[in-house]
Write a protein that holds these residues in place. Structure first.
Motif, PDB file in Angstrom:
ATOM      1  N   LEU A   1      39.356  39.508  33.829  1.00 22.68           N
ATOM      2  CA  LEU A   1      39.722  38.101  33.774  1.00 22.68           C
ATOM      3  C   LEU A   1      40.922  37.912  32.855  1.00 22.68           C
ATOM      4  O   LEU A   1      40.864  38.223  31.670  1.00 22.68           O
ATOM      5  CB  LEU A   1      38.530  37.281  33.281  1.00 22.68           C
ATOM      6  CG  LEU A   1      38.612  35.759  33.370  1.00 22.68           C
ATOM      7  CD1 LEU A   1      38.813  35.323  34.820  1.00 22.68           C
ATOM      8  CD2 LEU A   1      37.346  35.138  32.809  1.00 22.68           C
TER       9      LEU A   1
ATOM     10  N   VAL B   1      33.421  37.237  38.807  1.00 26.16           N
ATOM     11  CA  VAL B   1      34.847  37.494  38.604  1.00 26.16           C
ATOM     12  C   VAL B   1      35.182  38.897  39.092  1.00 26.16           C
ATOM     13  O   VAL B   1      34.625  39.887  38.612  1.00 26.16           O
ATOM     14  CB  VAL B   1      35.233  37.336  37.118  1.00 26.16           C
ATOM     15  CG1 VAL B   1      36.697  37.727  36.911  1.00 26.16           C
ATOM     16  CG2 VAL B   1      34.998  35.900  36.668  1.00 26.16           C
TER      17      VAL B   1
ATOM     18  N   LEU C   1      37.428  31.248  31.839  1.00 26.53           N
ATOM     19  CA  LEU C   1      36.931  30.155  32.660  1.00 26.53           C
ATOM     20  C   LEU C   1      35.947  29.328  31.839  1.00 26.53           C
ATOM     21  O   LEU C   1      35.325  29.846  30.902  1.00 26.53           O
ATOM     22  CB  LEU C   1      36.248  30.703  33.911  1.00 26.53           C
ATOM     23  CG  LEU C   1      37.153  31.415  34.915  1.00 26.53           C
ATOM     24  CD1 LEU C   1      36.325  32.030  36.040  1.00 26.53           C
ATOM     25  CD2 LEU C   1      38.182  30.455  35.492  1.00 26.53           C
TER      26      LEU C   1
ATOM     27  N   LYS D   1      42.434  34.950  32.245  1.00 26.19           N
ATOM     28  CA  LYS D   1      42.374  33.667  31.550  1.00 26.19           C
ATOM     29  C   LYS D   1      40.927  33.182  31.560  1.00 26.19           C
ATOM     30  O   LYS D   1      40.288  33.184  32.622  1.00 26.19           O
ATOM     31  CB  LYS D   1      43.281  32.642  32.248  1.00 26.19           C
ATOM     32  CG  LYS D   1      43.348  31.294  31.550  1.00 26.19           C
ATOM     33  CD  LYS D   1      44.279  30.351  32.305  1.00 26.19           C
ATOM     34  CE  LYS D   1      44.324  28.972  31.646  1.00 26.19           C
ATOM     35  NZ  LYS D   1      45.210  28.044  32.382  1.00 26.19           N
TER      36      LYS D   1
ATOM     37  N   LEU E   1      32.720  24.651  39.636  1.00 25.19           N
ATOM     38  CA  LEU E   1      32.149  25.903  39.136  1.00 25.19           C
ATOM     39  C   LEU E   1      30.906  25.665  38.292  1.00 25.19           C
ATOM     40  O   LEU E   1      30.026  26.523  38.223  1.00 25.19           O
ATOM     41  CB  LEU E   1      33.192  26.674  38.311  1.00 25.19           C
ATOM     42  CG  LEU E   1      34.419  27.191  39.063  1.00 25.19           C
ATOM     43  CD1 LEU E   1      35.349  27.920  38.094  1.00 25.19           C
ATOM     44  CD2 LEU E   1      34.021  28.106  40.217  1.00 25.19           C
TER      45      LEU E   1
ATOM     46  N   VAL F   1      35.811  34.583  41.964  1.00 26.03           N
ATOM     47  CA  VAL F   1      37.125  34.244  41.408  1.00 26.03           C
ATOM     48  C   VAL F   1      37.897  35.538  41.192  1.00 26.03           C
ATOM     49  O   VAL F   1      37.349  36.519  40.671  1.00 26.03           O
ATOM     50  CB  VAL F   1      36.993  33.480  40.072  1.00 26.03           C
ATOM     51  CG1 VAL F   1      38.364  33.255  39.433  1.00 26.03           C
ATOM     52  CG2 VAL F   1      36.280  32.147  40.292  1.00 26.03           C
TER      53      VAL F   1
ATOM     54  N   THR G   1      30.279  33.822  33.394  1.00 28.91           N
ATOM     55  CA  THR G   1      30.698  34.588  34.562  1.00 28.91           C
ATOM     56  C   THR G   1      29.983  35.933  34.620  1.00 28.91           C
ATOM     57  O   THR G   1      29.478  36.433  33.610  1.00 28.91           O
ATOM     58  CB  THR G   1      32.218  34.832  34.565  1.00 28.91           C
ATOM     59  OG1 THR G   1      32.568  35.595  33.398  1.00 28.91           O
ATOM     60  CG2 THR G   1      32.972  33.517  34.559  1.00 28.91           C
TER      61      THR G   1
ATOM     62  N   GLY H   1      42.882  34.020  38.631  1.00 24.01           N
ATOM     63  CA  GLY H   1      42.092  32.901  38.149  1.00 24.01           C
ATOM     64  C   GLY H   1      42.179  31.687  39.057  1.00 24.01           C
ATOM     65  O   GLY H   1      42.100  31.800  40.284  1.00 24.01           O
ATOM     66  N   LEU H   2      42.378  30.520  38.475  1.00 23.11           N
ATOM     67  CA  LEU H   2      42.464  29.266  39.222  1.00 23.11           C
ATOM     68  C   LEU H   2      43.905  28.793  39.366  1.00 23.11           C
ATOM     69  O   LEU H   2      44.157  27.646  39.742  1.00 23.11           O
ATOM     70  CB  LEU H   2      41.629  28.178  38.531  1.00 23.11           C
ATOM     71  CG  LEU H   2      40.155  28.514  38.293  1.00 23.11           C
ATOM     72  CD1 LEU H   2      39.448  27.330  37.651  1.00 23.11           C
ATOM     73  CD2 LEU H   2      39.459  28.936  39.571  1.00 23.11           C
TER      74      LEU H   2
ATOM     75  N   SER I   1      38.064  22.152  39.751  1.00 28.19           N
ATOM     76  CA  SER I   1      37.522  23.288  38.998  1.00 28.19           C
ATOM     77  C   SER I   1      36.131  23.014  38.427  1.00 28.19           C
ATOM     78  O   SER I   1      35.377  23.951  38.176  1.00 28.19           O
ATOM     79  CB  SER I   1      38.481  23.674  37.871  1.00 28.19           C
ATOM     80  OG  SER I   1      38.689  22.580  36.990  1.00 28.19           O
TER      81      SER I   1
ATOM     82  N   GLU J   1      45.455  25.283  38.527  1.00 23.57           N
ATOM     83  CA  GLU J   1      44.258  24.449  38.415  1.00 23.57           C
ATOM     84  C   GLU J   1      44.422  23.092  39.077  1.00 23.57           C
ATOM     85  O   GLU J   1      43.745  22.122  38.713  1.00 23.57           O
ATOM     86  CB  GLU J   1      43.828  24.298  36.952  1.00 23.57           C
ATOM     87  CG  GLU J   1      43.508  25.627  36.287  1.00 23.57           C
ATOM     88  CD  GLU J   1      42.872  25.470  34.915  1.00 23.57           C
ATOM     89  OE1 GLU J   1      42.351  24.379  34.635  1.00 23.57           O
ATOM     90  OE2 GLU J   1      42.902  26.443  34.138  1.00 23.57           O
TER      91      GLU J   1
END
Length: 338
Positions: A203, A199, A207, A205, A191, A167, A211, A172-173, A188, A176
């Motif tokens: 990061l 990651v 998750l 935001k 994951l 990621v 990670t 991020g995503l 999502s 989403e």
């Protein structure tokens, strides 16, 4: 900015003009879930290789840093006594015959740019094939006792023992949502069903799953003309520069350059874009800097004063230990190496 980049920017930033596409995103999510269930419950055939298979993939469109992880994983596996091989789609290639064995000198117009880059960086057996199972069989036949499937998370016909998802920490995503309403290839919650979420970078935001951090660290400059390496500092070229990046997330490369104190005209290009002389037409003649992925496509057409920034993935020792334990467990189940 081309249309693909414009859409990616909107998908990651949550632009409201994508709202009318939300119903299509819900439909896409349903179809992907239904497809996954078909493979899980025998509705579609899954081929399980006689050797361990490690999938490196993502659930989003756009660059996340999969290739550096594949290169890191390749070197690490060799250091542990394995004989790895890499199977990859070969996106953008126009190969007439598959499976295609890719070497450091293969024409990227035939194989795609990433397979050639991986062959150069790892020295391993790299096979490009749109049918991952066929490519994996080729690697087994060539004596590989573990397979790395590059960008293979959604290619469920090839069974896998370990799934690693990368990621992009900065993006991020996105919003989403699934395609075409957002950047997600799968919902999502996928994951939560993979073995590790890695990651790339800080990061921005949180998750909803644990990670593992990964950093892409600049290592050296390589002169495109003579292929000789130079130290990162002092810079082997003058400032400012003209920078090009035909990767999934060009801004990440440009930010890396800025972190090294490099400024200039930064030109984002489409991922896997073919290079021609027009790519290098800038208002001012300056040194050109680019990524390793782009370099494989333009050695014969790039200006003489062109430089490649070589980067390597760095992962924590805890991840190495975790991976060693996972592979040891696979060996005990009958997938031995050596």
């Amino acid at each position: 900015m081309n249309r693909a980049q414009h859409w990616l920017t909107a998908a990651y930033s949550g632009s409201r003009w994508l709202v009318p596409l939300y119903p299509l995103g819900i439909l896409y999510r349903y179809l992907m879930s239904r497809r996954e269930r078909a493979y899980l419950h025998g509705g579609k055939t899954v081929w399980q290789a006689p050797v361990p298979v490690i999938v490196v993939g993502n659930i989003t469109l756009g660059g996340t840093g999969k290739s550096p992880l594949v290169a890191w994983l390749s070197h690490w596996l060799v250091s542990q006594g394995w004989r790895p091989g890499i199977v990859t789609r070969g996106y953008g290639g126009k190969g007439a015959h598959y499976p295609l064995l890719v070497t450091a000198s293969t024409d990227p117009a035939i194989s795609g740019d990433e397979p050639v880059m991986l062959a150069q960086q790892t020295g391993l057996c790299v096979v490009a094939d749109p049918q991952r199972v066929r490519g994996a069989r080729e690697l087994v036949g060539r004596g590989c006792n573990i397979i790395i499937s590059d960008d293979g998370l959604q290619h469920l016909a090839l069974g896998r023992d370990i799934e690693l998802v990368v990621v992009d920490g900065a993006r991020g995503l996105g919003n989403e949502r699934c395609l075409p309403a957002g950047p997600l290839r799968e919902a999502s919650d996928r994951l939560s069903r993979v073995d590790a979420v890695i990651v790339n970078g800080d990061l921005s935001k949180p998750l909803p799953v644990p990670t593992t951090p990964m950093q892409l660290c600049p290592q050296r400059w390589r002169c495109l003309e003579d292929n000789h390496a130079r130290e990162l500092t002092p810079l082997p070229f003058t400032l400012p520069v003209n920078a090009v990046a035909g990767i999934g997330h060009p801004e990440r490369f440009f930010n890396t350059l800025r972190g090294l104190g490099i400024e200039g005209d930064m030109r984002p290009l489409a991922d896997h874009q073919r290079f021609d002389a027009e790519v290098f037409r800038f208002d001012e003649q300056r040194p050109v800097v680019m990524t390793a992925k782009d370099a494989v496509k333009c050695r014969d057409i790039a200006p003489a004063d062109s430089w490649v920034l070589e980067v390597e993935a760095v992962l924590p020792p805890e991840f190495e230990h975790w991976l060693a334990v996972k592979l040891s467990a696979l060996s005990e189940r009958g997938c031995t190496h050596g």
